[in-house]
Scaffold this active site. Structure first.
Site, PDB file in Angstrom:
ATOM      1  N   CYS A 117     -23.914 -14.268 -23.849  1.00  0.00           N
ATOM      2  CA  CYS A 117     -22.486 -13.948 -23.899  1.00  0.00           C
ATOM      3  C   CYS A 117     -22.371 -12.439 -24.019  1.00  0.00           C
ATOM      4  O   CYS A 117     -22.697 -11.864 -25.058  1.00  0.00           O
ATOM      5  CB  CYS A 117     -21.818 -14.637 -25.083  1.00  0.00           C
ATOM      6  SG  CYS A 117     -20.050 -14.270 -25.221  1.00  0.00           S
ATOM      7  N   GLU A 148     -18.801 -14.778 -17.568  1.00  0.00           N
ATOM      8  CA  GLU A 148     -20.174 -14.841 -17.075  1.00  0.00           C
ATOM      9  C   GLU A 148     -20.166 -14.482 -15.602  1.00  0.00           C
ATOM     10  O   GLU A 148     -19.158 -14.672 -14.910  1.00  0.00           O
ATOM     11  CB  GLU A 148     -20.778 -16.237 -17.278  1.00  0.00           C
ATOM     12  CG  GLU A 148     -21.201 -16.533 -18.707  1.00  0.00           C
ATOM     13  CD  GLU A 148     -22.377 -15.692 -19.182  1.00  0.00           C
ATOM     14  OE1 GLU A 148     -23.004 -14.995 -18.344  1.00  0.00           O
ATOM     15  OE2 GLU A 148     -22.668 -15.715 -20.388  1.00  0.00           O
TER      16      GLU A 148
END
Length: 346
Positions: A2, A127
């Site tokens: 992340c 992402e």
């Protein structure tokens, strides 16, 4: 991993969105600690600060461990045992902590065994998917949102009906400069193997034994959040069982506008259509929208219907005087009112 998140709610709404029931079953909102440091953002990266939940007992030893506080902390854990005078001299990246090593790496083990567990809050996270062309396509990933989040007004201190925040498991620590000075609170986000639904985004070749890419360990529901935060009642051995992939997430592609960490507007989270000749660029009308969202976020007085931008576009259809910045964000994310697509062909 992340590496980028969004958390755009104003401080007061963030607190309302984190309402919970304490051990006695009473509805509460967490107390803000260092609220003045919190800055909403559509594009947060490591080394920036962000909001986390933690047990109030970490700050007040006589507090009920089920009580929660909201605190602004820096992303990127600095262990309490770090001896140098500048935390930026830490030689390794601690923005993410892999779940399979969190009880073995010294950076995280000590804090975790002491119960320093937190919940990192975000609208969602980003992402990037590697493209055959060599570029990378960003995606915004978040909890499914209810129709109430778009249709119902959020009034006073009533139940929160706005955006459901993504709640990610984290570990925090407190570092004190060797020469004395202000304590530095920092956190890391725990990661797990990517879930089935988003594995196509995370999929990468395994090289040099580095393993597979991961995603944040998401705590789905207040019971999971309660167990993770209440370190006095739930020992580490039990709490770590909560750390596992979840399928309860949705996502959509967004513009490469988000690639630049300096870009911080709703365009970062706005859905785009893949396969178009060109990605959506800022237009005069959507700039008006961004400015309006920003002013709403900063706590300006609620605008009247006549003050809202009125045009026919892919973002808004019929403005209502009862919509707040959070519900407008919900419409911004959706296109023509359609629910977020959960799967896309790579």
């Amino acid at each position: 991993m992340c590496g980028r998140t969004a958390c755009s709610l104003a401080a007061d709404n963030l607190r309302r969105a984190c309402a919970y029931r304490d051990r006695r079953g009473q509805q509460r909102q967490p107390e803000w600690v260092r609220q003045e440091r919190y800055q909403p953002s559509y594009n947060k990266g490591p080394q920036s600060s962000g909001p986390v939940l933690l047990s109030r007992r970490h700050l007040h030893q006589d507090a009920d461990s089920s009580e929660r506080v909201l605190m602004d902390m820096r992303w990127g854990l600095v262990p309490s045992w770090f001896k140098q005078d500048n935390p930026s001299k830490l030689q390794f990246n601690t923005s993410n902590c892999r779940s399979d090593t969190m009880l073995s790496k010294s950076s995280y083990k000590g804090a975790l065994l002491k119960g320093k567990r937190c919940v990192v809050l975000a609208d969602g996270f980003y992402e990037w998917q590697q493209q055959q062309s060599g570029g990378k396509q960003p995606y915004f990933i978040y909890f499914p949102q209810t129709k109430d989040a778009m249709d119902k007004e959020m009034e006073g201190d009533g139940e929160w009906k706005g955006w459901r925040l993504l709640t990610m498991a984290g570990i925090f620590d407190c570092w004190e400069p060797p020469g004395g000075g202000e304590m530095l609170y920092t956190y890391t986000i725990i990661t797990v193997d990517a879930s089935k639904d988003v594995s196509f985004i995370h999929h990468r070749q395994v090289r040099a034994g580095k393993g597979v890419a991961g995603m944040p360990a998401i705590l789905d529901g207040d019971e999971a959040i309660r167990k993770w935060l209440d370190f006095a009642e739930v020992p580490t051995k039990e709490a770590v069982k909560l750390i596992q992939p979840t399928e309860n997430i949705v996502f959509h592609p967004v513009s490469t506008f988000v690639n630049n960490i300096r870009n911080n507007t709703p365009e970062c989270v706005a859905r785009i259509e893949l396969g178009a000749k060109k990605e959506a660029k800022a237009t005069p009308s959507n700039k008006v929208m961004m400015d309006w969202l920003k002013s709403s976020q900063e706590g300006s007085p609620q605008k009247k219907e006549n003050d809202l931008p009125k045009w026919t576009s892919q973002f808004i259809h019929s403005p209502s005087p009862k919509k707040t910045s959070a519900s407008v964000l919900q419409q911004w994310l959706g296109k023509q009112g359609q629910p977020a697509a959960k799967k896309h062909k790579a």
